[in-house]
Design a protein around this motif. Structure first.
Motif, PDB file in Angstrom:
ATOM      1  N   LEU A  48     -61.763 -31.512  -0.993  1.00 46.29           N
ATOM      2  CA  LEU A  48     -61.582 -32.963  -1.028  1.00 46.29           C
ATOM      3  C   LEU A  48     -60.121 -33.347  -0.802  1.00 46.29           C
ATOM      4  O   LEU A  48     -59.818 -34.267  -0.031  1.00 46.29           O
ATOM      5  CB  LEU A  48     -62.072 -33.530  -2.365  1.00 46.29           C
ATOM      6  N   VAL A  49     -59.205 -32.626  -1.461  1.00 45.60           N
ATOM      7  CA  VAL A  49     -57.772 -32.903  -1.295  1.00 45.60           C
ATOM      8  C   VAL A  49     -57.345 -32.659   0.155  1.00 45.60           C
ATOM      9  O   VAL A  49     -56.616 -33.455   0.747  1.00 45.60           O
ATOM     10  CB  VAL A  49     -56.927 -32.044  -2.256  1.00 45.60           C
ATOM     11  N   PHE A  50     -57.836 -31.563   0.742  1.00 47.44           N
ATOM     12  CA  PHE A  50     -57.489 -31.241   2.119  1.00 47.44           C
ATOM     13  C   PHE A  50     -58.039 -32.301   3.074  1.00 47.44           C
ATOM     14  O   PHE A  50     -57.352 -32.729   4.014  1.00 47.44           O
ATOM     15  CB  PHE A  50     -58.035 -29.860   2.482  1.00 47.44           C
ATOM     16  N   LEU A  51     -59.266 -32.741   2.832  1.00 45.73           N
ATOM     17  CA  LEU A  51     -59.875 -33.816   3.635  1.00 45.73           C
ATOM     18  C   LEU A  51     -59.026 -35.077   3.577  1.00 45.73           C
ATOM     19  O   LEU A  51     -58.738 -35.706   4.613  1.00 45.73           O
ATOM     20  CB  LEU A  51     -61.279 -34.109   3.122  1.00 45.73           C
ATOM     21  N   ILE A  52     -58.591 -35.455   2.376  1.00 47.59           N
ATOM     22  CA  ILE A  52     -57.782 -36.669   2.200  1.00 47.59           C
ATOM     23  C   ILE A  52     -56.442 -36.545   2.924  1.00 47.59           C
ATOM     24  O   ILE A  52     -56.004 -37.460   3.632  1.00 47.59           O
ATOM     25  CB  ILE A  52     -57.571 -36.967   0.703  1.00 47.59           C
ATOM     26  N   LEU A  53     -55.789 -35.385   2.789  1.00 43.36           N
ATOM     27  CA  LEU A  53     -54.491 -35.174   3.434  1.00 43.36           C
ATOM     28  C   LEU A  53     -54.603 -35.255   4.959  1.00 43.36           C
ATOM     29  O   LEU A  53     -53.765 -35.881   5.619  1.00 43.36           O
ATOM     30  CB  LEU A  53     -53.908 -33.816   3.024  1.00 43.36           C
ATOM     31  N   VAL A  54     -55.646 -34.625   5.512  1.00 45.35           N
ATOM     32  CA  VAL A  54     -55.826 -34.643   6.964  1.00 45.35           C
ATOM     33  C   VAL A  54     -56.097 -36.060   7.453  1.00 45.35           C
ATOM     34  O   VAL A  54     -55.504 -36.519   8.442  1.00 45.35           O
ATOM     35  CB  VAL A  54     -56.972 -33.691   7.385  1.00 45.35           C
ATOM     36  N   HIS A  55     -56.964 -36.787   6.750  1.00 43.95           N
ATOM     37  CA  HIS A  55     -57.300 -38.139   7.204  1.00 43.95           C
ATOM     38  C   HIS A  55     -56.134 -39.113   7.018  1.00 43.95           C
ATOM     39  O   HIS A  55     -55.973 -40.045   7.818  1.00 43.95           O
ATOM     40  CB  HIS A  55     -58.543 -38.651   6.475  1.00 43.95           C
ATOM     41  N   LEU A  56     -55.332 -38.919   5.993  1.00 46.72           N
ATOM     42  CA  LEU A  56     -54.147 -39.763   5.836  1.00 46.72           C
ATOM     43  C   LEU A  56     -53.144 -39.495   6.953  1.00 46.72           C
ATOM     44  O   LEU A  56     -52.467 -40.409   7.437  1.00 46.72           O
ATOM     45  CB  LEU A  56     -53.497 -39.527   4.471  1.00 46.72           C
ATOM     46  N   THR A  57     -53.047 -38.213   7.366  1.00 48.38           N
ATOM     47  CA  THR A  57     -52.135 -37.854   8.456  1.00 48.38           C
ATOM     48  C   THR A  57     -52.635 -38.403   9.784  1.00 48.38           C
ATOM     49  O   THR A  57     -51.869 -38.956  10.578  1.00 48.38           O
ATOM     50  CB  THR A  57     -51.994 -36.318   8.540  1.00 48.38           C
ATOM     51  N   LEU A  58     -53.948 -38.250  10.035  1.00 47.91           N
ATOM     52  CA  LEU A  58     -54.535 -38.804  11.249  1.00 47.91           C
ATOM     53  C   LEU A  58     -54.643 -40.324  11.181  1.00 47.91           C
ATOM     54  O   LEU A  58     -54.734 -40.995  12.204  1.00 47.91           O
ATOM     55  CB  LEU A  58     -55.941 -38.225  11.471  1.00 47.91           C
TER      56      LEU A  58
END
Length: 418
Positions: A48-58
């Motif tokens: 979940l944390v990785f998903l959030i980080l990637v989507h915030l970056t994108l």
């Protein structure tokens, strides 16, 4: 990269096309439903944390604001230095206003826009490439390389490829591609993976050719122009050189609309994914948040966005590469979570140091940061090249794989004894 443009371009192509293709293949091999599914062996919280980080970056932190600043940089030189911030403010407000309006219907308009405008943009690129082939600006073998590209052109090109964000985008949107291929009624597993590998290789080969020619054009343009702040400015200069003011204006117009199409896709995916994970918050709320924050960050300018996104990418990309590699080879160890954990966890700390080293001086220049970087420079192999994570990631993978094989043999012996 100047005269060292070819090794730099090859490095850029590896991280800008081959790793994104590997992302798609990893999703197909593991049959994951996207970033969360691929990272799931590391635990629900990590995924979940990785998903959030990637989507915030994108999404609103870097990629989405860049969709407005890249086309703006192609005509910003026509405004005085004092007027540029105001011009960017007005331009980005109109840009994200249209993006928000079109995204209320969850981006269905992009189907029509993409089919017309993306080919138009490619045709314009082809015209510039063709003219440049018969009328080059100068020899690429005589242009000077900056210090970073004198001795490590391939590696610096590889690291610059992080700025495409395409590996992260492939993880976020790859499931759409995999699903499209499954609609052709191919068998699950090997047949789907082979079809994805073939079609993906064709698509990314086209992108690789574009990158290669653009880098060569950039190197040859140094005969006419000084080194620019960012690629948007350089591309506008090249278009003006070959096609005049009309060509420059056409490039900026097509870039604006195609980047707007990309922005719609990004904000829709962000809102849909976050609404799926946090259903109590509406799609429209996430969409509004993304567009407003993207608008605000866009107004710091393209060069500033790139300088602040680089340390984040220097952290996220190694984790993504580790995760992708585990996914690609998951059949070797039965998707054992232990291999994922050893590989990714061994990568995290060195990747943090790499990110800190790439941070703007306001962060990397602090006494604590300097001490941490001195420690990393002494103890992490390849840290000076920006690859401090590499040996640790490999060691973690081999250790995890060894433990898996040991457990498997122990289990087999126990079965034989029974």
């Amino acid at each position: 990269a100047g005269k060292n443009w070819l090794p730099a371009a090859i490095g850029f192509i590896v991280s800008g096309t081959l790793i994104p293709l590997a992302s798609l293949l990893a999703l197909a091999v593991t049959r994951a439903d996207g970033i969360y599914g691929l990272a799931r062996p590391l635990g629900k919280k990590f995924a979940l944390v990785f998903l959030i980080l990637v989507h915030l970056t994108l999404g609103p932190l870097f990629a989405t604001p860049r969709t407005a600043t890249v086309p703006f940089s192609m005509f910003s030189s026509h405004f005085s230095a004092g007027m540029q911030p105001w011009a960017l403010l007005i331009y980005s407000a109109i840009f994200f206003g249209i993006v928000y309006y079109c995204s209320l219907s969850e981006g269905k308009i992009t189907d029509r826009v993409g089919k017309i405008l993306n080919p138009s943009f490619l045709i314009l690129l082809f015209i510039i490439f063709l003219i440049a082939l018969f009328n080059p600006m100068g020899s690429t073998s005589t242009t000077a390389a900056t210090s970073d590209y004198l001795n490590a052109a391939f590696i610096n090109g590889f690291l610059q490829g992080y700025n495409t964000l395409d590996a992260l985008a492939a993880l976020a949107f790859g499931i759409t591609v995999v699903s499209a291929i499954k609609n052709f009624k191919l068998a699950e597993g090997r047949e789907t993976s082979l079809a994805l590998a073939k079609t993906g290789a064709i698509g990314f080969a086209g992108i690789a050719i574009i990158y290669l020619v653009l880098v060569a054009l950039g190197a040859s343009s140094l005969h006419y122009f000084k080194l620019s702040e960012n690629g948007g400015i350089a591309f506008a200069q090249i278009a003006n050189h070959y096609l005049g003011s009309f060509g420059e204006a056409l490039l900026a117009t097509l870039a604006t609309i195609t980047c707007m199409s990309t922005a719609i896709g990004l904000v829709v995916a962000f809102a849909q994914d976050f609404h799926k994970r946090f259903p109590k918050i509406s799609y429209r709320t996430f969409l509004t948040f993304n567009c407003l924050l993207s608008f605000a960050i866009a107004n710091v300018g393209l060069t500033t966005i790139i300088s602040w996104s680089t340390p984040v990418l220097m952290f996220l990309y190694p984790l993504s590469i580790a995760l992708i590699f585990c996914g690609l080879t998951s059949k070797l160890f039965g998707n054992d979570p232990a291999v994922y954990k050893f590989t990714v966890y061994f990568t995290i700390i060195p990747a943090l140091f790499d990110g800190l080293n790439a941070a703007p001086s306001v962060i990397s220049g602090t006494p604590l940061a300097k001490a941490a970087l001195a420690f990393a420079g002494h103890y992490l192999p390849f840290f000076s090249l920006g690859l401090g994570w590499l040996t640790f990631g490999i060691a973690g993978y081999l250790l995890g794989l060894g433990m898996h094989l040991y457990k498997s043999r122990a289990e087999n012996r126990a079965v034989e004894l029974d």
